[in-house]
Motif scaffolding. Structure first.
Motif, PDB file in Angstrom:
ATOM      1  N   ILE A   1     -17.195  12.000  83.361  1.00 19.38           N
ATOM      2  CA  ILE A   1     -15.905  12.494  83.215  1.00 19.38           C
ATOM      3  C   ILE A   1     -15.148  12.688  84.467  1.00 19.38           C
ATOM      4  O   ILE A   1     -14.125  12.360  84.623  1.00 19.38           O
ATOM      5  N   CYS A   2     -15.800  13.035  85.534  1.00 15.01           N
ATOM      6  CA  CYS A   2     -15.285  13.269  86.799  1.00 15.01           C
ATOM      7  C   CYS A   2     -14.850  11.890  87.024  1.00 15.01           C
ATOM      8  O   CYS A   2     -13.850  11.454  87.853  1.00 15.01           O
ATOM      9  N   GLY A   3     -15.565  10.920  87.050  1.00 17.88           N
ATOM     10  CA  GLY A   3     -15.471   9.559  87.607  1.00 17.88           C
ATOM     11  C   GLY A   3     -14.260   8.820  86.754  1.00 17.88           C
ATOM     12  O   GLY A   3     -13.430   8.242  87.195  1.00 17.88           O
ATOM     13  N   ALA A   4     -14.169   9.125  85.571  1.00 14.95           N
ATOM     14  CA  ALA A   4     -13.193   8.641  84.590  1.00 14.95           C
ATOM     15  C   ALA A   4     -11.610   9.326  85.034  1.00 14.95           C
ATOM     16  O   ALA A   4     -10.676   8.892  85.146  1.00 14.95           O
ATOM     17  N   LEU A   5     -11.704  10.419  85.556  1.00  9.66           N
ATOM     18  CA  LEU A   5     -10.564  11.094  86.036  1.00  9.66           C
ATOM     19  C   LEU A   5     -10.073  10.748  87.378  1.00  9.66           C
ATOM     20  O   LEU A   5      -9.072  10.437  87.360  1.00  9.66           O
ATOM     21  N   LEU A   6     -11.048  10.424  88.166  1.00 10.52           N
ATOM     22  CA  LEU A   6     -11.089   9.967  89.523  1.00 10.52           C
ATOM     23  C   LEU A   6     -10.504   8.416  89.716  1.00 10.52           C
ATOM     24  O   LEU A   6      -9.637   8.096  90.355  1.00 10.52           O
ATOM     25  N   PHE A   7     -11.014   7.823  88.841  1.00  5.83           N
ATOM     26  CA  PHE A   7     -10.711   6.251  88.853  1.00  5.83           C
ATOM     27  C   PHE A   7     -10.037   5.593  88.008  1.00  5.83           C
ATOM     28  O   PHE A   7      -9.861   4.477  87.880  1.00  5.83           O
TER      29      PHE A   7
END
Length: 305
Positions: free
Chosen positions: A179-185
């Motif tokens: 989820i953090c990767g999807a938000l960040l990238f």
């Protein structure tokens, strides 16, 4: 060593099954794209032919040859990054920041196709630059991906020691990282591209995935509109986003490959009733040890009396 062991024929059924699934998947995708885009493409061609005829009718002084010359000028101007809406001069695509982003797209094999070297020296340099840059990019991305995976595992082990719930904790850590990767990238770049490029949200998220997966169609390219004035930090942000986003997406794809391999092993075990992974590995180790012993026996010289 027999023919069966030499060519490892025991694995042929699983390879053929995976190949059949792969070809079927590609053909299904081709049919879906054909149905979704084929009719729309024919409508676009019809509209373009009508627009061409309307243009020749409106501007009677413009014949077919003149229209082709105008089209060539427009094509070259678009390739060079020159806006035809005004008479002011621009630096074109080959500014330092744009050139740095182009170099990043070369070593990452994205290859949008919106800009490319035209001089002979530039083309030769691009070949050697990619020849050494692509392996370097793979090594660096692999190292960064392993670092991200190590951080994820250390966090998972730390939380497992606190909560004493191994499976649930590991699943929650994986979901949190995803989820953090999807938000960040994906989500944050989507908002940035929607604001600076004027794209819709669907076009922006489509561009994010096409870029980070190195598909790079080139239909949408950031920092590429000659009619817009981009800030200086924009190109640096794009280059950084491409690098770290590719490392994160590669990590995600590796997790997906691991899941598919486990699913394949489970199906092969359930359908074929084969050995377990531990038994197969032990059998392979025994075969390897036997082969080493045979080789040692062969290499021993005969004892002379």
């Amino acid at each position: 060593m027999g023919v069966k062991e030499m060519f490892n024929l025991a694995r042929m059924p699983s390879i053929l099954m995976l190949g059949l699934v792969y070809v079927t998947y590609v053909l299904i995708g081709g049919v879906i794209f054909w149905k979704l885009e084929g009719e729309l493409g024919r409508k676009d061609l019809t509209q373009l032919l009508l627009s061409k005829q309307r243009l020749l009718t409106t501007y009677s002084c413009l014949n077919q040859e003149g229209l082709e010359e105008v089209a060539q000028v427009v094509q070259r101007a678009s390739k060079a990054g020159l806006s035809l809406k005004c008479n002011q001069t621009t630096d074109g695509f080959w500014k330092f920041t744009s050139s740095a982003v182009f170099a990043a797209t070369v070593v990452t094999t994205i290859g949008y196709g919106n800009m490319s070297p035209t001089s002979t020296v530039g083309q030769i340099f691009c070949v050697f630059f990619a020849l050494f840059g692509i392996p370097l990019n793979v090594v660096v991305l692999n190292r960064v991906g392993k670092y991200m995976l190590a951080v994820e595992r250390n966090l998972s082990e730390f939380l497992e020691g606190k909560s004493r719930r191994k499976g649930c904790t590991r699943f929650c850590v994986h979901m949190f990282c995803y989820i953090c990767g999807a938000l960040l990238f994906f989500i944050m770049p989507m908002l940035v591209f929607q604001q600076h490029e004027g794209w819709t949200y669907s076009e922006a998220i489509y561009y994010c995935f096409i870029t980070l997966s190195t598909i790079g169609f080139g239909d949408f390219v950031a920092d590429n509109n000659p009619n817009k004035d981009y800030p200086d930090w924009y190109s640096v942000l794009i280059a950084s986003w491409i690098f770290f986003g590719m490392a994160w997406l590669a990590l995600l794809i590796n997790h997906s490959i691991d899941i598919l391999e486990r699913l394949n092993g489970f199906l092969k075990k359930g359908c074929c009733g084969g050995k377990t992974q531990e038994e197969s590995s032990s059998a392979e180790d025994n075969n390897h040890e036997t082969q080493v012993e045979d080789d040692n026996d062969i290499k021993k010289p005969p004892i002379t009396q």
